[in-house]
Motif scaffolding. Structure first.
Motif, PDB file in Angstrom:
ATOM      1  N   GLN A  96       0.800  -1.222   0.000  1.00 58.49           N
ATOM      2  CA  GLN A  96       0.000   0.000   0.000  1.00 58.49           C
ATOM      3  C   GLN A  96       0.835   1.275   0.000  1.00 58.49           C
ATOM      4  OE1 GLN A  96      -3.421   1.040  -0.089  1.00 58.49           O
ATOM      5  NE2 GLN A  96      -3.387  -0.926  -1.149  1.00 58.49           N
ATOM      6  N   SER A  97       2.061   1.202   0.487  1.00 50.00           N
ATOM      7  CA  SER A  97       2.888   2.407   0.620  1.00 50.00           C
ATOM      8  C   SER A  97       3.950   2.522  -0.469  1.00 50.00           C
ATOM      9  CB  SER A  97       3.565   2.421   2.000  1.00 50.00           C
ATOM     10  OG  SER A  97       2.608   2.412   3.033  1.00 50.00           O
ATOM     11  N   ILE A  98       3.854   1.714  -1.502  1.00 52.87           N
ATOM     12  CA  ILE A  98       4.874   1.744  -2.557  1.00 52.87           C
ATOM     13  C   ILE A  98       4.820   3.083  -3.290  1.00 52.87           C
ATOM     14  CG2 ILE A  98       5.660   0.688  -4.708  1.00 52.87           C
ATOM     15  CD1 ILE A  98       4.267  -1.880  -3.811  1.00 52.87           C
ATOM     16  N   PRO A  99       5.962   3.752  -3.454  1.00 57.74           N
ATOM     17  CA  PRO A  99       6.009   5.002  -4.220  1.00 57.74           C
ATOM     18  C   PRO A  99       6.285   4.718  -5.698  1.00 57.74           C
ATOM     19  CG  PRO A  99       8.117   4.640  -3.201  1.00 57.74           C
ATOM     20  CD  PRO A  99       7.246   3.478  -2.776  1.00 57.74           C
ATOM     21  N   GLU A 100       6.150   5.743  -6.513  1.00 59.15           N
ATOM     22  CA  GLU A 100       6.440   5.591  -7.942  1.00 59.15           C
ATOM     23  C   GLU A 100       7.927   5.371  -8.207  1.00 59.15           C
ATOM     24  OE1 GLU A 100       2.464   7.520  -7.709  1.00 59.15           O
ATOM     25  OE2 GLU A 100       4.342   7.646  -6.600  1.00 59.15           O
ATOM     26  N   VAL A 101       8.764   5.963  -7.367  1.00 59.56           N
ATOM     27  CA  VAL A 101      10.214   5.778  -7.486  1.00 59.56           C
ATOM     28  C   VAL A 101      10.815   5.812  -6.089  1.00 59.56           C
ATOM     29  CG1 VAL A 101      10.602   8.262  -7.855  1.00 59.56           C
ATOM     30  CG2 VAL A 101      12.347   6.617  -8.566  1.00 59.56           C
ATOM     31  N   GLN A 102      11.866   5.019  -5.884  1.00 60.63           N
ATOM     32  CA  GLN A 102      12.460   4.934  -4.557  1.00 60.63           C
ATOM     33  C   GLN A 102      13.894   4.437  -4.672  1.00 60.63           C
ATOM     34  OE1 GLN A 102       9.903   0.948  -4.232  1.00 60.63           O
ATOM     35  NE2 GLN A 102      10.623   1.589  -2.232  1.00 60.63           N
ATOM     36  N   ILE A 103      14.666   4.657  -3.614  1.00 58.39           N
ATOM     37  CA  ILE A 103      15.943   3.971  -3.488  1.00 58.39           C
ATOM     38  C   ILE A 103      15.635   2.587  -2.931  1.00 58.39           C
ATOM     39  CG2 ILE A 103      18.152   3.911  -2.285  1.00 58.39           C
ATOM     40  CD1 ILE A 103      18.181   6.939  -2.317  1.00 58.39           C
ATOM     41  N   ASP A 104      16.102   1.562  -3.605  1.00 51.35           N
ATOM     42  CA  ASP A 104      15.800   0.191  -3.203  1.00 51.35           C
ATOM     43  C   ASP A 104      16.577  -0.138  -1.926  1.00 51.35           C
ATOM     44  OD1 ASP A 104      15.629  -2.614  -2.928  1.00 51.35           O
ATOM     45  OD2 ASP A 104      15.237  -2.822  -5.072  1.00 51.35           O
ATOM     46  N   SER A 105      15.880  -0.134  -0.808  1.00 48.76           N
ATOM     47  CA  SER A 105      16.538  -0.338   0.482  1.00 48.76           C
ATOM     48  C   SER A 105      17.082  -1.743   0.649  1.00 48.76           C
ATOM     49  CB  SER A 105      15.554  -0.029   1.621  1.00 48.76           C
ATOM     50  OG  SER A 105      14.426  -0.889   1.552  1.00 48.76           O
ATOM     51  N   GLU A 106      16.536  -2.696  -0.091  1.00 42.94           N
ATOM     52  CA  GLU A 106      16.944  -4.086   0.068  1.00 42.94           C
ATOM     53  C   GLU A 106      18.214  -4.418  -0.713  1.00 42.94           C
ATOM     54  OE1 GLU A 106      16.480  -7.827   1.846  1.00 42.94           O
ATOM     55  OE2 GLU A 106      15.466  -5.919   2.209  1.00 42.94           O
ATOM     56  N   PHE A 107      18.398  -3.810  -1.875  1.00 43.32           N
ATOM     57  CA  PHE A 107      19.489  -4.219  -2.747  1.00 43.32           C
ATOM     58  C   PHE A 107      20.528  -3.138  -3.013  1.00 43.32           C
ATOM     59  CE2 PHE A 107      15.942  -7.056  -3.848  1.00 43.32           C
ATOM     60  CZ  PHE A 107      16.551  -8.287  -3.631  1.00 43.32           C
ATOM     61  N   SER A 108      20.361  -1.977  -2.423  1.00 43.34           N
ATOM     62  CA  SER A 108      21.390  -0.946  -2.530  1.00 43.34           C
ATOM     63  C   SER A 108      22.558  -1.273  -1.604  1.00 43.34           C
ATOM     64  CB  SER A 108      20.825   0.424  -2.142  1.00 43.34           C
ATOM     65  OG  SER A 108      19.918   0.898  -3.109  1.00 43.34           O
ATOM     66  N   THR A 109      23.725  -0.730  -1.938  1.00 39.28           N
ATOM     67  CA  THR A 109      24.877  -0.810  -1.043  1.00 39.28           C
ATOM     68  C   THR A 109      25.367   0.605  -0.790  1.00 39.28           C
ATOM     69  OG1 THR A 109      26.485  -0.985  -2.848  1.00 39.28           O
ATOM     70  CG2 THR A 109      25.526  -3.039  -2.022  1.00 39.28           C
ATOM     71  N   ALA A 110      26.289   0.744   0.144  1.00 44.21           N
ATOM     72  CA  ALA A 110      26.803   2.070   0.482  1.00 44.21           C
ATOM     73  C   ALA A 110      27.420   2.754  -0.726  1.00 44.21           C
ATOM     74  CB  ALA A 110      27.828   1.960   1.605  1.00 44.21           C
ATOM     75  N   GLY A 111      28.072   1.976  -1.561  1.00 43.71           N
ATOM     76  CA  GLY A 111      28.727   2.572  -2.724  1.00 43.71           C
ATOM     77  C   GLY A 111      27.917   2.497  -3.996  1.00 43.71           C
ATOM     78  N   HIS A 112      26.739   1.874  -3.923  1.00 38.69           N
ATOM     79  CA  HIS A 112      25.942   1.701  -5.139  1.00 38.69           C
ATOM     80  C   HIS A 112      24.452   1.784  -4.816  1.00 38.69           C
ATOM     81  CE1 HIS A 112      25.126   0.425  -9.259  1.00 38.69           C
ATOM     82  NE2 HIS A 112      24.246  -0.437  -8.773  1.00 38.69           N
ATOM     83  N   PRO A 113      23.905   3.002  -4.711  1.00 39.15           N
ATOM     84  CA  PRO A 113      22.456   3.129  -4.516  1.00 39.15           C
ATOM     85  C   PRO A 113      21.708   2.678  -5.763  1.00 39.15           C
ATOM     86  CG  PRO A 113      23.444   5.276  -4.913  1.00 39.15           C
ATOM     87  CD  PRO A 113      24.576   4.306  -4.783  1.00 39.15           C
ATOM     88  N   LEU A 114      20.734   1.815  -5.569  1.00 41.83           N
ATOM     89  CA  LEU A 114      19.948   1.274  -6.679  1.00 41.83           C
ATOM     90  C   LEU A 114      18.573   1.932  -6.686  1.00 41.83           C
ATOM     91  CD1 LEU A 114      19.769  -0.999  -8.927  1.00 41.83           C
ATOM     92  CD2 LEU A 114      18.627  -2.370  -7.148  1.00 41.83           C
TER      93      LEU A 114
END
Length: 244
Positions: free
Chosen positions: A147-165
């Motif tokens: 229900q809270s999914i936005p149209e665009v987001q930083i993927d908190s599950e698969f991002s890393t410190a050096g590589h925001p997805l």
């Protein structure tokens, strides 16, 4: 890749038409891919090929998909004349699971361990190669986790410190009816299992047709209690809702 502010981008794309969101995603990122599995994703592919001739599409082959799903993947590849990257599970991890627990451990232990090996691990290998990805998630697919999914987001599950997805969800405000209206209007391919009462389609042992008046994802992992029907690909939905 252009520089941008993720909060401002989300503000700009809130409640926008899926084509507008998809167009913006493809303009911002060259290294972006569509995750393909179901009806929503083919609608996105159909929109994307009209915007760009060079789109990346990948699909997770768990090794346990329905025969109809494999035929569906091939139909989409031929229909749009696109390459589809098929991602398979890590052989050693899968062999170890099956050796220790057999082929149907999920009926006893729950689906997360098997999904983690057959789906999530493959995704973890693919996503670091991308700057952004596009999903077919919709809010009404799961009142408990989406229900809270936005149209665009930083993927908190698969991002890393050096590589925001970055993760785009162009269909987030569409209903299932709108998806099928699009499929019928543009005569695009779909999985033949939909004609047999299947709405949300995953692996063959873990998916059944739904009964009248059941929610569209009731056929996924039907033996498990609770309504959090997520396999781990979008695990951030569960965490973000404070339910795990």
């Amino acid at each position: 890749m252009e520089t941008f502010n993720i909060q401002q981008l989300q503000t700009d794309l809130t409640h926008k038409n899926p084509r507008i969101i998809l167009k913006k995603a493809l303009e911002l990122f060259d290294n972006i891919a569509i995750a393909f599995s179901g009806a929503e994703d083919v609608a996105l592919i159909d929109m994307a090929v009209k915007l760009s001739k060079d789109i990346q599409v990948f699909c997770l082959d768990t090794g346990r998909l329905h025969p109809e799903t494999y035929r569906f993947i091939e139909k989409v590849r031929k229909h749009y004349r696109i390459d589809i990257e098929i991602l398979s599970p890590d052989k050693d991890l899968l062999d170890n699971l099956v050796k220790k627990k057999g082929l149907f451990s999920f009926y006893v232990d729950g689906h997360h361990e098997c999904c983690g090996i057959r789906k999530v691990e493959s995704l973890k290998r693919k996503l670091p190669q991308l700057d952004a990805w596009i999903t077919g998630q919709r809010k009404d697919q799961s009142p408990d986790t989406r229900q809270s999914i936005p149209e665009v987001q930083i993927d908190s599950e698969f991002s890393t410190a050096g590589h925001p997805l970055i993760k785009f969800n162009p269909l987030v405000n569409w209903s299932l009816t709108q998806v099928w209206d699009y499929i019928e209007a543009y005569q695009i391919p779909y999985n033949e299992l939909h004609e047999k009462g299947f709405t949300s389609i995953g692996c063959e042992p873990c998916t059944r047709a739904i009964l009248p008046h059941e929610h569209e994802r009731a056929g996924r992992w039907w033996w498990e209690a609770g309504a959090q029907k997520e396999c781990g690909l979008h695990a951030g939905n569960v965490k973000d809702n404070g339910t795990s």
